[in-house]
Structures are given as C-alpha cells and as structure tokens.
Scaffold this motif. Structure first.
Motif, short mmCIF file in Angstrom:
data_model
loop_
_atom_site.label_atom_id
_atom_site.label_comp_id
_atom_site.label_asym_id
_atom_site.label_seq_id
_atom_site.Cartn_x
_atom_site.Cartn_y
_atom_site.Cartn_z
N UNK A 235 -28.79 -65.16 68.33
CA UNK A 235 -27.39 -65.16 67.90
C UNK A 235 -26.63 -66.33 68.48
N UNK A 236 -26.86 -66.66 69.75
CA UNK A 236 -26.16 -67.78 70.38
C UNK A 236 -26.52 -69.11 69.74
N UNK A 237 -27.78 -69.29 69.37
CA UNK A 237 -28.20 -70.51 68.70
C UNK A 237 -27.48 -70.63 67.35
N UNK A 238 -27.44 -69.53 66.61
CA UNK A 238 -26.75 -69.52 65.32
C UNK A 238 -25.27 -69.85 65.50
N UNK A 239 -24.64 -69.23 66.48
CA UNK A 239 -23.22 -69.45 66.72
C UNK A 239 -22.94 -70.91 67.09
N UNK A 240 -23.78 -71.48 67.94
CA UNK A 240 -23.60 -72.87 68.36
C UNK A 240 -23.71 -73.83 67.17
N UNK A 241 -24.71 -73.64 66.34
CA UNK A 241 -24.90 -74.51 65.17
C UNK A 241 -23.72 -74.38 64.21
N UNK A 242 -23.23 -73.16 64.04
CA UNK A 242 -22.08 -72.97 63.14
C UNK A 242 -20.82 -73.61 63.71
N UNK A 243 -20.66 -73.60 65.02
CA UNK A 243 -19.53 -74.29 65.63
C UNK A 243 -19.64 -75.80 65.39
N UNK A 244 -20.85 -76.34 65.48
CA UNK A 244 -21.05 -77.76 65.18
C UNK A 244 -20.63 -78.08 63.76
N UNK A 245 -21.04 -77.24 62.82
CA UNK A 245 -20.72 -77.46 61.41
C UNK A 245 -19.20 -77.37 61.19
N UNK A 246 -18.57 -76.39 61.79
CA UNK A 246 -17.13 -76.22 61.63
C UNK A 246 -16.36 -77.40 62.20
N UNK A 247 -16.72 -77.81 63.42
CA UNK A 247 -16.02 -78.94 64.06
C UNK A 247 -16.23 -80.22 63.27
N UNK A 248 -17.43 -80.40 62.71
CA UNK A 248 -17.70 -81.60 61.91
C UNK A 248 -16.81 -81.64 60.67
N UNK A 249 -16.63 -80.49 60.03
CA UNK A 249 -15.76 -80.43 58.86
C UNK A 249 -14.31 -80.73 59.24
N UNK A 250 -13.89 -80.22 60.38
CA UNK A 250 -12.53 -80.47 60.83
C UNK A 250 -12.32 -81.94 61.18
#
Length: 252
Positions: A235-250
C-alpha cells in the motif's frame, strides 16, 4: 468479516487450511511490535536498493541512460514475482517479503530519478506526503477518529477495484494505441482523478491497520508479522507512486 482492498491481505490468509481456524504452529504468535519492526526492515531494504538505483542511472537531456530500463523493469517484474510468491505462500514471507522490498526498491529508485530529473524536488515532497499520510492515518485509526466499519471497508474495496479496472483498461488499450482521455493528463479532470486515487490509497492504510490488528488478536502464526508488513508495504508503494503522479500533474 475482514475486508481489505489490498490483494496481499485477505481474511483467509490467517486461517489454517485444514481446520479453518487461526493456528500458531511454532508456538509463537504474531505481535503488533513484531509487525512494526518487520515493516521497518522492509522499508530500510527498499530505501537501500532505491538509493543504489538512483545513483546508478543517469537522466540526461536525451533521456535516461541504458541501465534505466534494467532497474525499472527488473525491479518491477522481480517485485511482482516475489509479491505473488508471498501472497500464495504466506509461510515463505520471512524470505520473500525482504526480496520483494529489495526489488521494489530498484523500481522506485529508477522511477524516482526520472521524476526528479523532470521536476526538481518532487521526490522529497512525495516521500514527506507519504510519510505524513501514514502517521496521520495511523493516529486517526488508533484514536478512533476513523473506524474500519463494514460499510467503510466495502466502500474502499469497491473504489480500489474500480481504480484497478481503469488501470488495467489503460494498459490493455495502450497496446492498440488508444489512450483514455483526461484522467492521465494534467488538466482539472486528471488532477481530480489523481486526488481521488491518493485518497483511496490512503484509506487502504486504515484497512491494513485493521487487518493486522485482527491478526494479532486472533493469535496468527509468527511468520505473519512479515506478511502483515509486506501487505502494508504494498500500500505504501502504491501511495508513494500516486503522490508522484499527482505532484507531476500539479507541476505541469
């Protein structure tokens, strides 16, 4: 009934296959402190190989170096192999869970180097957000602010399944040159989708905490400390990758 969106953690994992009851064959039972320590070990191993991969690849103006794909795909595929081995054979988790963390670290190091080269400082932000989310959700769960009720579990599992279907459809359609519009772009819809995914991933932490706590209360075998730590790591790996994707979009 135990319910979790994490495929590594399911109710039957704690059951003895012959009797349908929880059994600690080696005379020792799973403990919460033991699971915390195992989680710390897995995180340390992942950070170790992530740092190695980060320092080994080079991201230049023309793209990543030749060994980038080795660490990215080698880590991803190796992580999946040991993840499935752990899921299907929980008793192997004292060996397969650390190997999963080592391979997953290679993947995380490579993808983090790529994101950081494009968006300077994004990795530190993603790490801080992931860590902050972990402790915030743990505090909320332990204090009773968030309770893993059956309706709560059902909603999180349904949302997780929906996200998984969207990602599978994205991969399948990509083979035919078809791209799902908006949700993977940096517009309002894409950012909104990433925010939704981050929230669902974070809520899966609550289900993981509840699952581990139930395993401790039921007196699950000692090796389940490694298995519980592995499930939380997923779950932590998934959450970290999704944070990367979100920050990149922002950033875009």
């Amino acid at each position: 009934m135990l319910r979790t969106g994490n495929p590594a953690l399911k109710e039957t994992t704690f059951l003895d296959l012959s009797s349908g009851t929880v059994v600690s064959r080696d005379g020792e039972a799973m403990t919460l402190n033991g699971t915390v320590h195992r989680t710390a070990v897995l995180l340390f191993l992942a950070v170790l190989t992530a740092a190695f991969a980060w320092n080994s690849v080079a991201i230049g103006p023309e793209g990543p170096s030749a060994n980038f794909g080795l660490y990215l795909w080698g880590g991803l595929i190796g992580g999946l192999v040991f993840a499935f081995a752990t899921i299907f054979k929980p008793a192997w988790s004292p060996v397969t869970a650390p190997l999963y963390a080592l391979f997953e670290g290679l993947f995380l190091g490579a993808i983090s180097a790529l994101y950081d080269a494009r968006f300077n400082g994004i990795v530190l932000q993603a790490v801080m957000l992931t860590t902050g989310t972990l402790f915030a959700l743990l505090f909320a769960y332990r204090s009773g602010l968030i309770k893993a009720t059956e309706n709560f579990k059902l909603g999180v599992v349904a949302a997780t399944g929906g996200i998984a279907l969207i990602y599978l459809a994205t991969i399948a359609l990509s083979f035919f040159g078809i791209r799902i519009p908006y949700i993977h772009e940096s517009g309002l819809i894409g950012i909104g989708f990433s925010l939704f995914v981050v929230v669902v991933a974070a809520l899966n932490l609550v289900l993981d905490f509840d699952f581990i706590e139930q395993g401790v209360e039921r007196g699950a075998p000692k090796h389940m400390e490694w298995y519980g730590a592995f499930g939380l790591m997923v779950t932590l790996v998934w959450l970290y990758v999704e944070f990367l994707r979100l920050l990149a979009k922002l950033r875009k």
